[in-house]
Design an enzyme around this catalytic site. Structure first.
Site, mmCIF file in Angstrom:
data_model
loop_
_atom_site.group_PDB
_atom_site.id
_atom_site.type_symbol
_atom_site.label_atom_id
_atom_site.label_comp_id
_atom_site.label_asym_id
_atom_site.label_seq_id
_atom_site.Cartn_x
_atom_site.Cartn_y
_atom_site.Cartn_z
ATOM 1 N N HIS A 1 46.042 -7.266 51.522
ATOM 2 C CA HIS A 1 46.672 -6.546 52.641
ATOM 3 C C HIS A 1 45.995 -5.193 52.853
ATOM 4 O O HIS A 1 45.782 -4.761 53.988
ATOM 5 C CB HIS A 1 48.159 -6.288 52.351
ATOM 6 C CG HIS A 1 48.993 -7.528 52.223
ATOM 7 N ND1 HIS A 1 49.543 -7.938 51.024
ATOM 8 C CD2 HIS A 1 49.370 -8.435 53.142
ATOM 9 C CE1 HIS A 1 50.233 -9.046 51.221
ATOM 10 N NE2 HIS A 1 50.152 -9.380 52.492
ATOM 11 N N ASP B 1 44.797 -17.628 55.337
ATOM 12 C CA ASP B 1 45.671 -18.473 56.156
ATOM 13 C C ASP B 1 44.865 -18.956 57.364
ATOM 14 O O ASP B 1 45.081 -18.525 58.497
ATOM 15 C CB ASP B 1 46.896 -17.671 56.595
ATOM 16 C CG ASP B 1 47.733 -17.251 55.404
ATOM 17 O OD1 ASP B 1 48.420 -18.103 54.842
ATOM 18 O OD2 ASP B 1 47.666 -16.068 55.010
ATOM 19 N N GLY C 1 44.276 -12.199 57.614
ATOM 20 C CA GLY C 1 43.390 -12.668 56.552
ATOM 21 C C GLY C 1 42.961 -14.115 56.798
ATOM 22 O O GLY C 1 43.742 -14.927 57.309
ATOM 23 N N MET D 1 54.385 -9.683 55.259
ATOM 24 C CA MET D 1 55.737 -9.964 54.769
ATOM 25 C C MET D 1 55.980 -9.184 53.469
ATOM 26 O O MET D 1 56.851 -9.542 52.675
ATOM 27 C CB MET D 1 55.924 -11.464 54.548
ATOM 28 C CG MET D 1 55.771 -12.240 55.861
ATOM 29 S SD MET D 1 56.651 -13.798 55.909
ATOM 30 C CE MET D 1 55.816 -14.690 54.620
ATOM 31 N N GLY D 2 55.200 -8.132 53.260
ATOM 32 C CA GLY D 2 55.412 -7.278 52.090
ATOM 33 C C GLY D 2 54.854 -7.883 50.819
ATOM 34 O O GLY D 2 54.001 -8.773 50.871
ATOM 35 N N ALA D 3 55.333 -7.371 49.656
ATOM 36 C CA ALA D 3 54.756 -7.721 48.347
ATOM 37 C C ALA D 3 53.241 -7.542 48.448
ATOM 38 O O ALA D 3 52.453 -8.455 48.174
ATOM 39 C CB ALA D 3 55.142 -9.135 47.918
ATOM 40 N N LEU D 4 52.875 -6.356 48.841
ATOM 41 C CA LEU D 4 51.479 -6.085 49.235
ATOM 42 C C LEU D 4 50.523 -6.098 48.041
ATOM 43 O O LEU D 4 50.887 -5.738 46.923
ATOM 44 C CB LEU D 4 51.411 -4.722 49.930
ATOM 45 C CG LEU D 4 52.295 -4.581 51.178
ATOM 46 C CD1 LEU D 4 52.118 -3.195 51.798
ATOM 47 C CD2 LEU D 4 52.009 -5.662 52.204
ATOM 48 N N GLN E 1 46.751 -20.593 60.280
ATOM 49 C CA GLN E 1 47.558 -19.572 60.967
ATOM 50 C C GLN E 1 46.685 -18.754 61.920
ATOM 51 O O GLN E 1 47.037 -18.508 63.075
ATOM 52 C CB GLN E 1 48.220 -18.667 59.927
ATOM 53 C CG GLN E 1 48.788 -17.380 60.492
ATOM 54 C CD GLN E 1 49.585 -16.591 59.475
ATOM 55 O OE1 GLN E 1 50.701 -16.950 59.153
ATOM 56 N NE2 GLN E 1 49.040 -15.494 58.962
ATOM 57 N N ARG F 1 52.489 -14.691 46.663
ATOM 58 C CA ARG F 1 53.113 -15.727 45.830
ATOM 59 C C ARG F 1 52.541 -15.758 44.411
ATOM 60 O O ARG F 1 53.175 -16.314 43.507
ATOM 61 C CB ARG F 1 52.949 -17.103 46.480
ATOM 62 C CG ARG F 1 53.839 -17.279 47.700
ATOM 63 C CD ARG F 1 53.872 -18.730 48.167
ATOM 64 N NE ARG F 1 54.931 -18.961 49.110
ATOM 65 C CZ ARG F 1 54.849 -18.726 50.415
ATOM 66 N NH1 ARG F 1 53.730 -18.259 50.918
ATOM 67 N NH2 ARG F 1 55.879 -18.962 51.211
#
Ligand code: PAF
Length: 281
Positions: free
Chosen positions: A37, A150, A147, A30-33, A153, A187
């Site tokens: 990532h 999560d 990763g 979701m970006g903001a790498l 997930q 975050r």
């Protein structure tokens, strides 16, 4: 590196690459790498001829509109990082490319979604499986990299892939941490300086819990972790559960010769952080 915005163009380019005998590794984001990532991309590069990274802030997995609005977005920096890290294709679709008006996907996740994150973020995993399925449909990768931060997930995506017989191999990758232990997360960018300073207590407490390990019962260890973190006025634990890594059921007793996983969610001010730790047999 090539930037592609439409599903049809990416699908076609990948088809051509696959027809020419190339394997495709995919990293959905979701970006903001951050370095976490990039470690997924590095693993994908090692095992595949072509790599694709998607950047899409998926609205359907946000149960809180404020969280969606405030989710960090750093597209230019992301592209620079990906290009420097040797990514081949970046997919940055607008919402209509992922969710055309007629698009429907229905999959019943079952008990794995009722626990932990699912309990506190209703509908979250439904959004995750929908977008991951759709991205797999577009990218058709041989391997996809997720990763272990999560953890739930990852368990749910593995189950979906197995239930639906999707022709993709799911590759779990270890949590990447800051030098002070804090698990890397997009975050983290939103933490206030004071909360950033206190947040490493989460990982440090988990590491200490792993050292205590089976000298305490799972329930006593849970209690100790929650109390230790909550003593810090900047942090508030939402849950800490020691679970069977396959079923995600909370365990009352350690299972001989099987690892357990402790999963945690903590509020650091307005920011919700998750992390986990393995308890080896
Ligand atoms: O883990 C994430 O960043 C997201 O949940 C994912 C897998 C990219 C789906 O939007």
């Amino acid at each position: 590196m090539e930037l592609i915005n439409t599903a049809s163009e990416l699908h076609q380019v990948i088809e051509e690459k696959k027809n020419a005998g190339n394997t495709v590794g995919f990293v959905p984001t979701m970006g903001a790498l951050h370095a976490g990532h990039l470690s997924l991309l590095e693993n994908a590069r090692k095992a595949n001829d072509i790599t694709v990274v998607s950047i899409f802030v998926n609205p359907t997995q946000f149960n809180d509109p404020d969280d969606l609005r405030n989710y960090p977005r750093t597209p230019e920096k992301d592209l620079t990082l990906l290009s420097g890290a040797g990514c081949d294709f970046v997919f940055m679709p607008p919402v209509e490319e992922i969710y055309p008006p007629s698009y429907q996907f229905s999959y019943t996740i079952g008990p794995l979604e009722e626990k932990m994150e699912g309990k506190f973020r209703p509908g979250h995993f439904r959004g995750v499986v929908t977008v991951v399925y759709r991205l797999f449909e577009i990218v058709t990768p041989h391997r996809a990299y997720f990763g272990e931060k999560d953890f739930q997930q990852l368990a749910i995506i593995r189950k979906m892939v197995s239930d639906l017989h999707l022709p993709v191999e799911i590759i779990p990758c270890p949590i990447v941490r800051e030098p002070d232990g804090l698990a890397m997360s997009s975050r983290n960018l939103r933490l206030s300086p004071a909360h950033r300073q206190h947040a490493p207590l989460i990982a440090q407490t988990l590491f200490q819990a792993a050292e205590k390990g089976r000298s305490l019962s799972p329930r006593d260890l849970e209690k100790w972790v929650i109390e230790t973190i909550n003593k810090d006025p900047y942090l508030k634990t939402e849950y800490f559960e020691i679970v069977d890594p396959d079923t995600l059921e909370q365990i009352d007793n350690w299972i001989p010769s099987k690892a357990a996983v402790g999963c945690i969610a903590v509020w650091a001010g307005e920011i919700r952080l998750i992390d986990n730790i393995r308890f080896l047999p």
